[in-house]
Motif scaffolding. Structure first.
Motif, PDB file in Angstrom:
ATOM      1  N   VAL A   1     -73.273 -38.524  -7.684  1.00 39.98           N
ATOM      2  CA  VAL A   1     -73.416 -39.968  -7.481  1.00 39.98           C
ATOM      3  C   VAL A   1     -72.658 -40.378  -6.214  1.00 39.98           C
ATOM      4  CG1 VAL A   1     -72.935 -42.254  -8.433  1.00 39.98           C
ATOM      5  CG2 VAL A   1     -73.687 -40.412  -9.960  1.00 39.98           C
ATOM      6  N   ALA A   2     -71.453 -39.810  -6.047  1.00 40.17           N
ATOM      7  CA  ALA A   2     -70.620 -40.134  -4.884  1.00 40.17           C
ATOM      8  C   ALA A   2     -71.325 -39.777  -3.585  1.00 40.17           C
ATOM      9  CB  ALA A   2     -69.287 -39.396  -4.991  1.00 40.17           C
ATOM     10  N   GLU A   3     -72.039 -38.652  -3.595  1.00 39.78           N
ATOM     11  CA  GLU A   3     -72.778 -38.194  -2.417  1.00 39.78           C
ATOM     12  C   GLU A   3     -73.855 -39.206  -2.023  1.00 39.78           C
ATOM     13  OE1 GLU A   3     -75.226 -34.245  -1.419  1.00 39.78           O
ATOM     14  OE2 GLU A   3     -73.783 -34.007  -3.060  1.00 39.78           O
ATOM     15  N   ILE A   4     -74.475 -39.819  -3.039  1.00 40.85           N
ATOM     16  CA  ILE A   4     -75.556 -40.778  -2.809  1.00 40.85           C
ATOM     17  C   ILE A   4     -75.001 -42.139  -2.398  1.00 40.85           C
ATOM     18  CG2 ILE A   4     -77.393 -42.084  -3.982  1.00 40.85           C
ATOM     19  CD1 ILE A   4     -77.792 -39.484  -5.725  1.00 40.85           C
ATOM     20  N   VAL A   5     -73.976 -42.599  -3.106  1.00 42.80           N
ATOM     21  CA  VAL A   5     -73.427 -43.935  -2.870  1.00 42.80           C
ATOM     22  C   VAL A   5     -72.524 -43.984  -1.643  1.00 42.80           C
ATOM     23  CG1 VAL A   5     -72.043 -45.787  -3.934  1.00 42.80           C
ATOM     24  CG2 VAL A   5     -73.645 -44.487  -5.324  1.00 42.80           C
ATOM     25  N   GLY A   6     -71.973 -42.829  -1.257  1.00 48.63           N
ATOM     26  CA  GLY A   6     -71.092 -42.794  -0.095  1.00 48.63           C
ATOM     27  C   GLY A   6     -69.675 -43.225  -0.408  1.00 48.63           C
ATOM     28  N   ARG A   7     -69.241 -42.973  -1.644  1.00 52.98           N
ATOM     29  CA  ARG A   7     -67.866 -43.276  -2.063  1.00 52.98           C
ATOM     30  C   ARG A   7     -67.300 -42.063  -2.782  1.00 52.98           C
ATOM     31  NH1 ARG A   7     -67.598 -49.683  -3.671  1.00 52.98           N
ATOM     32  NH2 ARG A   7     -69.316 -50.374  -2.328  1.00 52.98           N
ATOM     33  N   THR A   8     -66.040 -42.113  -3.136  1.00 53.50           N
ATOM     34  CA  THR A   8     -65.431 -40.983  -3.833  1.00 53.50           C
ATOM     35  C   THR A   8     -65.907 -40.954  -5.284  1.00 53.50           C
ATOM     36  OG1 THR A   8     -63.521 -42.261  -4.608  1.00 53.50           O
ATOM     37  CG2 THR A   8     -63.356 -41.227  -2.418  1.00 53.50           C
ATOM     38  N   PRO A   9     -65.845 -39.787  -5.948  1.00 53.80           N
ATOM     39  CA  PRO A   9     -66.203 -39.731  -7.364  1.00 53.80           C
ATOM     40  C   PRO A   9     -65.380 -40.707  -8.204  1.00 53.80           C
ATOM     41  CG  PRO A   9     -66.102 -37.517  -6.457  1.00 53.80           C
ATOM     42  CD  PRO A   9     -65.595 -38.439  -5.395  1.00 53.80           C
ATOM     43  N   ALA A  10     -64.089 -40.852  -7.874  1.00 52.00           N
ATOM     44  CA  ALA A  10     -63.230 -41.775  -8.631  1.00 52.00           C
ATOM     45  C   ALA A  10     -63.712 -43.218  -8.468  1.00 52.00           C
ATOM     46  CB  ALA A  10     -61.781 -41.651  -8.165  1.00 52.00           C
ATOM     47  N   ALA A  11     -64.112 -43.587  -7.248  1.00 55.83           N
ATOM     48  CA  ALA A  11     -64.610 -44.948  -7.004  1.00 55.83           C
ATOM     49  C   ALA A  11     -65.919 -45.185  -7.750  1.00 55.83           C
ATOM     50  CB  ALA A  11     -64.810 -45.164  -5.505  1.00 55.83           C
ATOM     51  N   CYS A  12     -66.774 -44.156  -7.786  1.00 49.81           N
ATOM     52  CA  CYS A  12     -68.053 -44.277  -8.507  1.00 49.81           C
ATOM     53  C   CYS A  12     -67.820 -44.397 -10.010  1.00 49.81           C
ATOM     54  CB  CYS A  12     -68.952 -43.083  -8.200  1.00 49.81           C
ATOM     55  SG  CYS A  12     -69.584 -43.110  -6.507  1.00 49.81           S
ATOM     56  N   ARG A  13     -66.803 -43.708 -10.499  1.00 51.54           N
ATOM     57  CA  ARG A  13     -66.449 -43.816 -11.924  1.00 51.54           C
ATOM     58  C   ARG A  13     -66.053 -45.259 -12.252  1.00 51.54           C
ATOM     59  NH1 ARG A  13     -65.208 -39.803 -15.433  1.00 51.54           N
ATOM     60  NH2 ARG A  13     -65.040 -38.303 -13.718  1.00 51.54           N
ATOM     61  N   GLN A  14     -65.283 -45.871 -11.338  1.00 47.79           N
ATOM     62  CA  GLN A  14     -64.862 -47.262 -11.531  1.00 47.79           C
ATOM     63  C   GLN A  14     -66.054 -48.214 -11.488  1.00 47.79           C
ATOM     64  OE1 GLN A  14     -61.714 -47.023 -13.000  1.00 47.79           O
ATOM     65  NE2 GLN A  14     -61.641 -49.036 -12.037  1.00 47.79           N
ATOM     66  N   LEU A  15     -66.983 -47.958 -10.558  1.00 49.31           N
ATOM     67  CA  LEU A  15     -68.181 -48.789 -10.464  1.00 49.31           C
ATOM     68  C   LEU A  15     -68.989 -48.733 -11.761  1.00 49.31           C
ATOM     69  CD1 LEU A  15     -69.411 -47.840  -6.867  1.00 49.31           C
ATOM     70  CD2 LEU A  15     -68.617 -50.103  -7.590  1.00 49.31           C
ATOM     71  N   ALA A  16     -69.176 -47.514 -12.287  1.00 43.71           N
ATOM     72  CA  ALA A  16     -69.940 -47.344 -13.524  1.00 43.71           C
ATOM     73  C   ALA A  16     -69.236 -48.000 -14.704  1.00 43.71           C
ATOM     74  CB  ALA A  16     -70.176 -45.861 -13.801  1.00 43.71           C
ATOM     75  N   THR A  17     -67.904 -47.907 -14.726  1.00 44.25           N
ATOM     76  CA  THR A  17     -67.128 -48.524 -15.813  1.00 44.25           C
ATOM     77  C   THR A  17     -67.283 -50.039 -15.787  1.00 44.25           C
ATOM     78  OG1 THR A  17     -65.506 -46.740 -15.774  1.00 44.25           O
ATOM     79  CG2 THR A  17     -64.811 -48.805 -16.785  1.00 44.25           C
ATOM     80  N   SER A  18     -67.219 -50.619 -14.600  1.00 52.16           N
ATOM     81  CA  SER A  18     -67.379 -52.062 -14.444  1.00 52.16           C
ATOM     82  C   SER A  18     -68.775 -52.498 -14.899  1.00 52.16           C
ATOM     83  CB  SER A  18     -67.148 -52.452 -12.985  1.00 52.16           C
ATOM     84  OG  SER A  18     -67.506 -53.775 -12.749  1.00 52.16           O
ATOM     85  N   ALA A  19     -69.784 -51.742 -14.498  1.00 53.24           N
ATOM     86  CA  ALA A  19     -71.164 -52.055 -14.884  1.00 53.24           C
ATOM     87  C   ALA A  19     -71.351 -51.915 -16.385  1.00 53.24           C
ATOM     88  CB  ALA A  19     -72.125 -51.115 -14.144  1.00 53.24           C
ATOM     89  N   ARG A  20     -70.728 -50.904 -16.952  1.00 51.71           N
ATOM     90  CA  ARG A  20     -70.829 -50.651 -18.394  1.00 51.71           C
ATOM     91  C   ARG A  20     -70.269 -51.829 -19.196  1.00 51.71           C
ATOM     92  NH1 ARG A  20     -67.960 -45.833 -18.668  1.00 51.71           N
ATOM     93  NH2 ARG A  20     -69.602 -44.895 -17.402  1.00 51.71           N
ATOM     94  N   ARG A  21     -69.170 -52.413 -18.683  1.00 50.51           N
ATOM     95  CA  ARG A  21     -68.573 -53.578 -19.361  1.00 50.51           C
ATOM     96  C   ARG A  21     -69.564 -54.742 -19.386  1.00 50.51           C
ATOM     97  NH1 ARG A  21     -64.023 -53.116 -15.902  1.00 50.51           N
ATOM     98  NH2 ARG A  21     -62.467 -51.668 -16.730  1.00 50.51           N
ATOM     99  N   ARG A  22     -70.250 -54.947 -18.273  1.00 51.89           N
ATOM    100  CA  ARG A  22     -71.242 -56.030 -18.205  1.00 51.89           C
ATOM    101  C   ARG A  22     -72.344 -55.812 -19.235  1.00 51.89           C
ATOM    102  NH1 ARG A  22     -71.680 -58.866 -12.935  1.00 51.89           N
ATOM    103  NH2 ARG A  22     -70.247 -57.951 -11.425  1.00 51.89           N
ATOM    104  N   VAL A  23     -72.828 -54.569 -19.318  1.00 54.32           N
ATOM    105  CA  VAL A  23     -73.913 -54.255 -20.244  1.00 54.32           C
ATOM    106  C   VAL A  23     -73.439 -54.432 -21.684  1.00 54.32           C
ATOM    107  CG1 VAL A  23     -75.386 -52.395 -21.116  1.00 54.32           C
ATOM    108  CG2 VAL A  23     -75.103 -52.719 -18.652  1.00 54.32           C
TER     109      VAL A  23
END
Length: 290
Positions: free
Chosen positions: A141-163
């Motif tokens: 995911v990090a390779e696609i989004v252009g961020r670190t794996p840790a940052a992508c984990r945070q993005l997914a966590t934030s999105a998960r809270r919304r859902v």
């Protein structure tokens, strides 16, 4: 063709538009065939390469899509899709996700879910869909989004809270179908009281005409106003036909007038009451239904 269906399945969930998803897939294949045969032969996984390129194109499009939707006339609703297996087919990348947070491909197709995705940032949406829905591990995911794996984990966590915050109690599809049928029958009978009884007191109805055809200019809230609005529609349009159809994987309704499809309705149901009605009237979004 299998890869094409999978790519459309992914791009549709990332963009909420079937037309845009088809454009993304076309561009993805154009980039594939623009490479020299030697370059293509060096790629270990064709499907993986295509998915990554399609995801990056979607990420770029999401930024411009937000600007386009700010200029959109009236409310913007994700494009509804009919009951076809390609919209729910897909592949998974094997990422580990807590079963309590797991989003199935079927669930990721429904209109309520897609509307929640619209409130996310492009990076949140892409990280969440790739990881939680299509099971891509965070390094990919990090390779696609252009961020670190840790940052992508945070993005997914934030999105998960919304859902999670938007989820109501699960309602089996058979029960949803019964409520939708009762809604249809009350609507056809112009029975305001019966319709009010099926609607949540805080129900919201949203229309999308795209500035091309008449639709609700802004969200309408409340059981009585929503019921009266829908009854008014059938009174004005003599000869309107209401059909039960599967809309984004759930029971919904299709409206025809003089043989032409004029609207598709997606309904969200919680505790046997309709809580949301999304009515898509924009002809450009009704292509798959005509």
């Amino acid at each position: 063709m299998s890869e094409r269906r999978q790519l459309i399945s992914l791009a549709y969930r990332l963009l909420g538009s079937l037309a845009d998803a088809e454009d993304v897939v076309q561009e993805t294949y154009a980039r594939w065939y623009a490479m020299a045969p030697r370059q293509r032969a060096a790629i270990e996984s064709t499907g993986g390469w295509l998915a990554k390129v399609a995801s990056r194109i979607c990420l770029d499009l999401l930024g411009s899509a937000r600007a386009r939707r700010e200029r959109y006339v009236g409310e913007w609703i994700p494009e509804p899709v009919p009951d076809r297996t390609e919209w729910v087919s897909g592949w998974t990348g094997g990422a580990e996700v807590d079963p309590a947070d797991r989003v199935t491909l079927d669930e990721s197709l429904n209109m309520a879910f897609l509307v929640v995705l619209e409130a996310m940032t492009p990076a949140e949406r892409v990280a969440f869909i790739l990881h939680d829905v299509f099971r891509y591990p965070f390094p990919e995911v990090a390779e696609i989004v252009g961020r670190t794996p840790a940052a992508c984990r945070q993005l997914a966590t934030s999105a998960r809270r919304r859902v999670r915050a938007s989820r109501g109690p699960g309602t089996p599809n058979a029960r949803r179908a019964r409520i939708v049928r009762e809604f249809k029958e009350a609507w056809e009978a112009k029975d305001v009281e019966a319709l009010i009884g099926l609607l949540d007191p805080d129900v919201t109805a949203i229309g999308d005409g795209g500035g091309v055809v008449a639709a609700l200019p802004r969200p309408l809230r409340g059981g009585e106003p929503v019921a009266e609005y829908f009854i008014g529609l059938v009174r004005q349009a003599d000869g309107l036909t209401i059909l039960e159809r599967t809309v984004n994987g759930r029971p919904g309704l299709l409206l025809q007038y003089e043989g032409a499809t004029v609207a598709v309705l997606a309904l969200d149901i919680v505790d046997d009451r309709v809580t949301h009605v999304w009515a898509v009237r924009n002809p450009a979004k009704l292509r798959p239904w005509t």
